[in-house]
Scaffold this motif. Structure first.
Motif, mmCIF file in Angstrom:
data_model
loop_
_atom_site.group_PDB
_atom_site.id
_atom_site.type_symbol
_atom_site.label_atom_id
_atom_site.label_comp_id
_atom_site.label_asym_id
_atom_site.label_seq_id
_atom_site.Cartn_x
_atom_site.Cartn_y
_atom_site.Cartn_z
ATOM 1 N N ARG A 43 0.821 -1.221 0.000
ATOM 2 C CA ARG A 43 0.000 0.000 0.000
ATOM 3 C C ARG A 43 0.848 1.261 0.000
ATOM 4 O O ARG A 43 0.606 2.186 -0.766
ATOM 5 N N THR A 44 1.821 1.297 0.916
ATOM 6 C CA THR A 44 2.591 2.533 1.070
ATOM 7 C C THR A 44 3.385 2.835 -0.194
ATOM 8 O O THR A 44 3.378 3.968 -0.691
ATOM 9 N N ARG B 204 11.615 3.725 3.351
ATOM 10 C CA ARG B 204 11.164 2.723 4.331
ATOM 11 C C ARG B 204 12.354 1.828 4.664
ATOM 12 O O ARG B 204 13.058 1.376 3.768
ATOM 13 N N HIS C 140 5.610 5.917 11.466
ATOM 14 C CA HIS C 140 5.049 5.813 10.113
ATOM 15 C C HIS C 140 4.073 6.988 9.968
ATOM 16 O O HIS C 140 2.858 6.817 9.949
ATOM 17 N N GLN D 285 1.070 7.160 7.497
ATOM 18 C CA GLN D 285 -0.030 6.247 7.836
ATOM 19 C C GLN D 285 -0.952 6.925 8.852
ATOM 20 O O GLN D 285 -2.180 6.897 8.723
ATOM 21 N N ARG E 77 5.081 0.682 14.472
ATOM 22 C CA ARG E 77 5.309 2.110 14.173
ATOM 23 C C ARG E 77 3.985 2.803 13.896
ATOM 24 O O ARG E 77 3.844 3.998 14.117
ATOM 25 N N VAL E 78 3.001 2.024 13.403
ATOM 26 C CA VAL E 78 1.681 2.595 13.127
ATOM 27 C C VAL E 78 1.034 3.049 14.437
ATOM 28 O O VAL E 78 0.440 4.129 14.519
ATOM 29 N N ARG F 12 -1.595 -5.399 13.096
ATOM 30 C CA ARG F 12 -1.105 -6.701 12.662
ATOM 31 C C ARG F 12 -0.064 -7.231 13.656
ATOM 32 O O ARG F 12 0.718 -6.456 14.201
ATOM 33 N N GLN G 189 3.277 -8.372 14.298
ATOM 34 C CA GLN G 189 4.488 -8.113 13.498
ATOM 35 C C GLN G 189 5.485 -9.264 13.681
ATOM 36 O O GLN G 189 6.553 -9.090 14.282
ATOM 37 N N PRO H 224 -4.285 -0.996 9.473
ATOM 38 C CA PRO H 224 -3.417 -0.411 8.432
ATOM 39 C C PRO H 224 -3.171 -1.336 7.250
ATOM 40 O O PRO H 224 -2.712 -0.880 6.192
ATOM 41 N N GLY H 225 -3.479 -2.646 7.407
ATOM 42 C CA GLY H 225 -3.145 -3.629 6.388
ATOM 43 C C GLY H 225 -1.633 -3.870 6.419
ATOM 44 O O GLY H 225 -0.893 -2.978 6.824
ATOM 45 N N PRO H 226 -1.168 -5.039 6.041
ATOM 46 C CA PRO H 226 -1.954 -6.190 5.634
ATOM 47 C C PRO H 226 -2.590 -6.904 6.837
ATOM 48 O O PRO H 226 -1.978 -6.975 7.895
HETATM 49 C C1 NCD Z 1 2.127 -1.133 8.129
HETATM 50 C C2 NCD Z 1 3.626 -1.030 8.140
HETATM 51 O O1 NCD Z 1 4.301 -1.510 7.240
HETATM 52 O O2 NCD Z 1 4.088 -0.421 9.079
HETATM 53 N N1 NCD Z 1 1.571 -1.335 6.888
HETATM 54 C C3 NCD Z 1 1.322 -0.223 6.144
HETATM 55 O O3 NCD Z 1 2.186 0.608 5.926
HETATM 56 N N2 NCD Z 1 0.068 -0.065 5.697
HETATM 57 C C4 NCD Z 1 1.589 -2.009 9.145
HETATM 58 C C5 NCD Z 1 2.016 -3.443 9.155
HETATM 59 O O4 NCD Z 1 2.895 -3.874 8.416
HETATM 60 O O5 NCD Z 1 1.453 -4.160 9.974
#
Ligand code: NCD
Length: 320
Positions: free
Chosen positions: A56-57, A106, A134, A137, A167-168, A220, A222, A257-259
């Motif tokens: 997504r990002t 990233r 992040h 996000q 980080r979200v 999610r 991690q 935030p996905g995934p």
């Molecule tokens: C997040 C990330 O990569 O920090 N995904 C995102 O950017 N939408 C969240 C995650 O990976 O769980």
């Protein structure tokens, strides 16, 4: 906005956040046109440097830059000289030869975006640095929720799950609380960082009381950032913390935030429910990232509104 970079939500005041959200609203109008492009960043170069997996990002940053008519270079660690052991500093120096206006980075390392910001004259945007932050996000999450609810003052948000590695969550707590929301983080004690309250949130170790939330924001697990064992098993985690149809009350909104790991932090039935804003979050990613690029690269300021309006109306490139 202060400074040339966006590394942390701490770089942003509430007024800065509101400026970005309002700018994103104006880009939302562009996004429903048949031709979704404005000439604002014509002739400027944006480098997307992704050292970690992203769907997504990375796609929304790419689309955002293209819709602003910038030239875009996408570099993923797989298939680049990073694979051959080139250091971050050397990579940034190499890319600086193209005189980019912005570098979007990233990295799996906390602090990487801050370092690149010091090494480069370009505007640096943190697209996720390890478990640190992040910020875009968080901005798209705030934007999505403001669009849905109107005002955010006093809205109760519970952020549930693996807060420790997220980080979200960190950026989200900072941004939502700055916008006047009341934020609670919730998860097993092993997955809640010590001292997290200092960011401006309450802490809960069980879902008891979650019915008070207007919004449940699930995270999610991690797994890629876990070195040891933080929960007895994913099954046990799901039994205690998974948001399912029973735990999501009517009227509560659901974000992620996905995934998504279906069947772990969220049951499939809630992912697909009309209470979920997950698809809207992805959609918001493009306009919010356009707004961030716009504010950082055109210098923002009080006259950008009219400059933007003139650009889109006359189709004229903006002076660099
Ligand atoms: C997040 C990330 O990569 O920090 N995904 C995102 O950017 N939408 C969240 C995650 O990976 O769980």
């Amino acid at each position: 906005m202060r400074g040339k970079d966006l590394v942390s939500v701490d770089d942003l005041s509430r007024a800065d956040i509101e400026l970005i959200l309002d700018r994103a609203e104006s880009f939302a109008e562009v996004s429903v046109r048949e031709i979704k492009k404005v000439p604002t960043l014509r002739g400027r170069t944006i480098v997307n440097l992704f050292y970690e997996a992203s769907t997504r990002t990375s796609s929304s940053f790419e689309l955002a830059a293209k819709r602003l008519s910038a030239d875009v270079v996408n570099i993923k660690s797989v298939g680049s000289s990073v694979d051959k052991g080139e250091s971050l500093k050397d990579t940034v120096q190499t890319l600086s030869a193209y005189d980019p206006a912005a570098i979007v980075i990233r990295s799996p390392h906390a602090g990487a975006a801050g370092l690149v910001a010091r090494w480069s004259a370009a505007s640096v945007i943190n697209a996720g640095d390890g478990k640190h932050e992040h910020p875009t996000q968080a901005l798209l999450d705030v934007y999505t929720l403001r669009r849905r609810l109107g005002a955010l003052e006093g809205v109760k948000i519970w952020i549930v799950g693996d807060v420790l590695h997220s980080r979200v969550a960190r950026s989200g707590v900072l941004a939502f609380s700055r916008m006047g929301c009341s934020v609670t983080v919730c998860g097993p004690p092993t997955l809640i960082p010590r001292g997290v309250e200092a960011l401006g949130c309450d802490v809960r170790w069980s879902l008891e009381g979650i019915e008070e939330a207007n919004v449940i924001y699930a995270l999610r697990m991690q797994n890629e950032r876990m070195t040891g064992s933080f929960v007895p098993s994913l099954r046990e985690y799901a039994a205690r913390y998974q948001i399912d149809g029973r735990r999501l009350a009517p009227g509560q909104l659901l974000m992620h935030p996905g995934p998504v790991n279906r069947g772990v932090e969220l049951a499939g039935e809630v992912v697909d429910s009309p209470q979920a804003l997950i698809v809207q979050q992805v959609e918001s990613g493009v306009v919010v990232r356009m707004a961030v690029l716009y504010e950082l690269l055109t210098g923002g300021g009080p006259d950008t509104g009219s400059r933007f309006a003139r650009d889109t109306a006359a189709g004229e490139p903006q002076p660099a």
